[in-house]
Design a protein around this motif. Structure first.
Motif, mmCIF file in Angstrom:
data_model
loop_
_atom_site.group_PDB
_atom_site.id
_atom_site.type_symbol
_atom_site.label_atom_id
_atom_site.label_comp_id
_atom_site.label_asym_id
_atom_site.label_seq_id
_atom_site.Cartn_x
_atom_site.Cartn_y
_atom_site.Cartn_z
ATOM 1 N N ARG A 63 63.498 32.892 38.475
ATOM 2 C CA ARG A 63 64.668 31.534 38.272
ATOM 3 C C ARG A 63 65.622 31.850 39.234
ATOM 4 O O ARG A 63 66.102 32.931 39.897
ATOM 5 N N ALA A 64 65.784 30.281 39.715
ATOM 6 C CA ALA A 64 66.505 30.280 40.875
ATOM 7 C C ALA A 64 68.389 30.386 40.586
ATOM 8 O O ALA A 64 69.157 30.164 39.776
ATOM 9 N N VAL A 65 69.214 31.513 41.255
ATOM 10 C CA VAL A 65 70.003 32.729 41.271
ATOM 11 C C VAL A 65 70.830 32.623 42.825
ATOM 12 O O VAL A 65 70.325 32.477 43.436
ATOM 13 N N LYS A 66 71.630 32.231 42.369
ATOM 14 C CA LYS A 66 72.923 32.591 43.615
ATOM 15 C C LYS A 66 73.414 33.777 43.797
ATOM 16 O O LYS A 66 73.363 34.372 43.172
ATOM 17 N N SER A 67 72.631 34.366 44.884
ATOM 18 C CA SER A 67 72.602 36.104 45.406
ATOM 19 C C SER A 67 73.788 36.707 45.074
ATOM 20 O O SER A 67 74.159 38.316 45.362
ATOM 21 N N CYS A 68 75.056 35.530 45.627
ATOM 22 C CA CYS A 68 76.558 36.791 46.002
ATOM 23 C C CYS A 68 77.181 36.644 44.584
ATOM 24 O O CYS A 68 78.377 36.951 44.345
ATOM 25 N N THR A 69 76.321 35.738 43.624
ATOM 26 C CA THR A 69 77.169 36.261 42.073
ATOM 27 C C THR A 69 76.042 37.617 41.402
ATOM 28 O O THR A 69 76.333 37.278 40.365
ATOM 29 N N VAL A 70 75.648 37.498 42.041
ATOM 30 C CA VAL A 70 75.319 39.635 41.240
ATOM 31 C C VAL A 70 74.546 40.152 41.450
ATOM 32 O O VAL A 70 74.611 40.394 43.021
ATOM 33 N N LEU A 71 75.085 41.576 41.248
ATOM 34 C CA LEU A 71 75.279 42.729 41.600
ATOM 35 C C LEU A 71 73.657 43.375 41.926
ATOM 36 O O LEU A 71 72.952 43.443 41.167
ATOM 37 N N ALA A 72 73.626 44.293 43.186
ATOM 38 C CA ALA A 72 73.022 44.980 43.219
ATOM 39 C C ALA A 72 71.928 45.766 42.050
ATOM 40 O O ALA A 72 70.613 45.777 41.598
ATOM 41 N N VAL A 73 73.016 45.941 41.370
ATOM 42 C CA VAL A 73 72.438 47.235 40.272
ATOM 43 C C VAL A 73 71.845 46.604 39.272
ATOM 44 O O VAL A 73 70.651 46.568 38.077
ATOM 45 N N GLN A 74 72.823 45.298 39.119
ATOM 46 C CA GLN A 74 71.863 44.120 38.320
ATOM 47 C C GLN A 74 70.784 43.373 38.398
ATOM 48 O O GLN A 74 70.131 42.919 37.452
ATOM 49 N N ALA A 75 70.456 43.650 39.590
ATOM 50 C CA ALA A 75 68.853 43.189 39.607
ATOM 51 C C ALA A 75 67.538 44.695 40.079
ATOM 52 O O ALA A 75 66.481 44.597 39.742
ATOM 53 N N ASN A 76 68.455 46.240 39.416
ATOM 54 C CA ASN A 76 67.534 46.852 39.230
ATOM 55 C C ASN A 76 66.525 46.448 38.219
ATOM 56 O O ASN A 76 66.366 45.986 37.133
ATOM 57 N N GLY A 77 65.224 47.233 38.525
ATOM 58 C CA GLY A 77 63.467 46.811 38.241
ATOM 59 C C GLY A 77 62.872 45.161 38.106
ATOM 60 O O GLY A 77 62.278 44.867 37.840
ATOM 61 N N ALA A 78 64.408 44.400 38.818
ATOM 62 C CA ALA A 78 63.763 42.644 38.146
ATOM 63 C C ALA A 78 62.768 42.822 40.294
ATOM 64 O O ALA A 78 62.236 43.326 40.829
ATOM 65 N N LYS A 79 62.214 41.310 39.859
ATOM 66 C CA LYS A 79 60.800 40.920 40.854
ATOM 67 C C LYS A 79 62.487 39.804 42.116
ATOM 68 O O LYS A 79 62.771 38.848 40.683
ATOM 69 N N VAL A 80 62.302 40.213 42.795
ATOM 70 C CA VAL A 80 63.358 38.626 43.829
ATOM 71 C C VAL A 80 62.118 38.697 44.714
ATOM 72 O O VAL A 80 61.062 38.757 45.093
ATOM 73 N N THR A 81 62.469 37.159 44.528
ATOM 74 C CA THR A 81 61.390 35.860 45.893
ATOM 75 C C THR A 81 62.806 35.898 46.559
ATOM 76 O O THR A 81 63.452 35.200 46.087
ATOM 77 N N THR A 82 62.266 35.890 48.103
ATOM 78 C CA THR A 82 63.629 35.297 48.578
ATOM 79 C C THR A 82 62.951 34.372 50.198
ATOM 80 O O THR A 82 61.647 33.813 50.050
ATOM 81 N N ILE A 83 63.654 33.791 50.781
ATOM 82 C CA ILE A 83 62.852 32.083 51.362
ATOM 83 C C ILE A 83 61.798 32.927 52.512
ATOM 84 O O ILE A 83 60.227 32.477 52.502
ATOM 85 N N GLU A 84 62.002 34.167 52.300
ATOM 86 C CA GLU A 84 60.657 35.045 53.388
ATOM 87 C C GLU A 84 59.762 35.584 53.263
ATOM 88 O O GLU A 84 58.340 35.240 53.024
ATOM 89 N N GLY A 85 58.956 35.192 51.508
ATOM 90 C CA GLY A 85 58.043 35.806 50.499
ATOM 91 C C GLY A 85 57.577 34.112 50.064
ATOM 92 O O GLY A 85 56.718 34.289 49.409
#
Ligand code: FES
Ligand code: FES
Length: 181
Positions: A63-85
């Motif tokens: 899902r597209a999310v604004k990463s300035c609204t998410v804490l790194a700990v909230q992304a624990n266990g998640a899959k992230v894609t950035t523009i580089e990917g």
């Protein structure tokens, strides 16, 4: 005691662009700074830090999310894609190519966030109207282009993605015919 609590860190594990990263982070660390400062994925931009501009948009579990609204700990266990990917080797993603073909970037500051938002939009709606594209981009601000070429870029990408999907379906049908003989 309070200072110790402030310094406390949490172990996290996040898969970014297919690579798993383990790290110790402070509970207050934002995902955008985890990506930029620790992983050097500086394609994710910070325009406002307050959830207004969309320059920091990434995909979190698809899902597209604004990463300035998410804490790194909230992304624990998640899959992230950035523009580089997004690109596959030398092959740009159709939305990246659309921005190139239709001159969708000027200074380029908003571009990674625009592209990540657009990819999510087209994955969920392969036939967007212009109105739907503009609506989908409401959370992303551009100070340069006036949005016209950005919208054109996304229309171009939508058409390319539909053509590619049709081509894949034809290939699958051919393989199906071959198998049934
Ligand atoms: S930096 Fe995240 S919305 Fe602006
Ligand atoms: S291209 Fe400059 S902010 Fe969008």
């Amino acid at each position: 005691m309070a200072a110790e609590a402030e310094r406390a860190t949490v172990s996290i594990s996040i898969t970014v662009n297919g690579v798993r990263h383990e790290a110790e982070v402070e509970p207050r660390e934002l995902l955008v700074y985890f990506l930029r400062d620790r992983l050097a994925l500086t394609g994710t931009h910070v325009g406002c830090d307050t959830s207004q501009c969309g320059a920091c948009t990434i995909h979190l579990n698809g899902r597209a999310v604004k990463s300035c609204t998410v804490l790194a700990v909230q992304a624990n266990g998640a899959k992230v894609t950035t523009i580089e990917g997004l690109a596959e080797g030398d092959a740009l993603h159709p939305v990246q190519q659309g921005f190139y073909e239709k001159h969708g970037a000027q200074c380029g500051y908003c571009t990674p966030g625009m592209i990540m938002t657009a990819v999510h939009l087209l994955e969920n709606n392969p036939h967007p109207t212009e109105q739907e594209i503009r609506h989908g981009l409401e959370g992303n601000l551009c100070r340069c282009t006036g949005y016209v070429n950005i919208v054109e870029a996304i229309k171009w990408a939508a058409e390319k993605m539909r053509r590619e999907a049709r081509g894949e379906r034809r290939e699958e049908e051919k393989r199906g015919e071959h198998v049934s003989r």
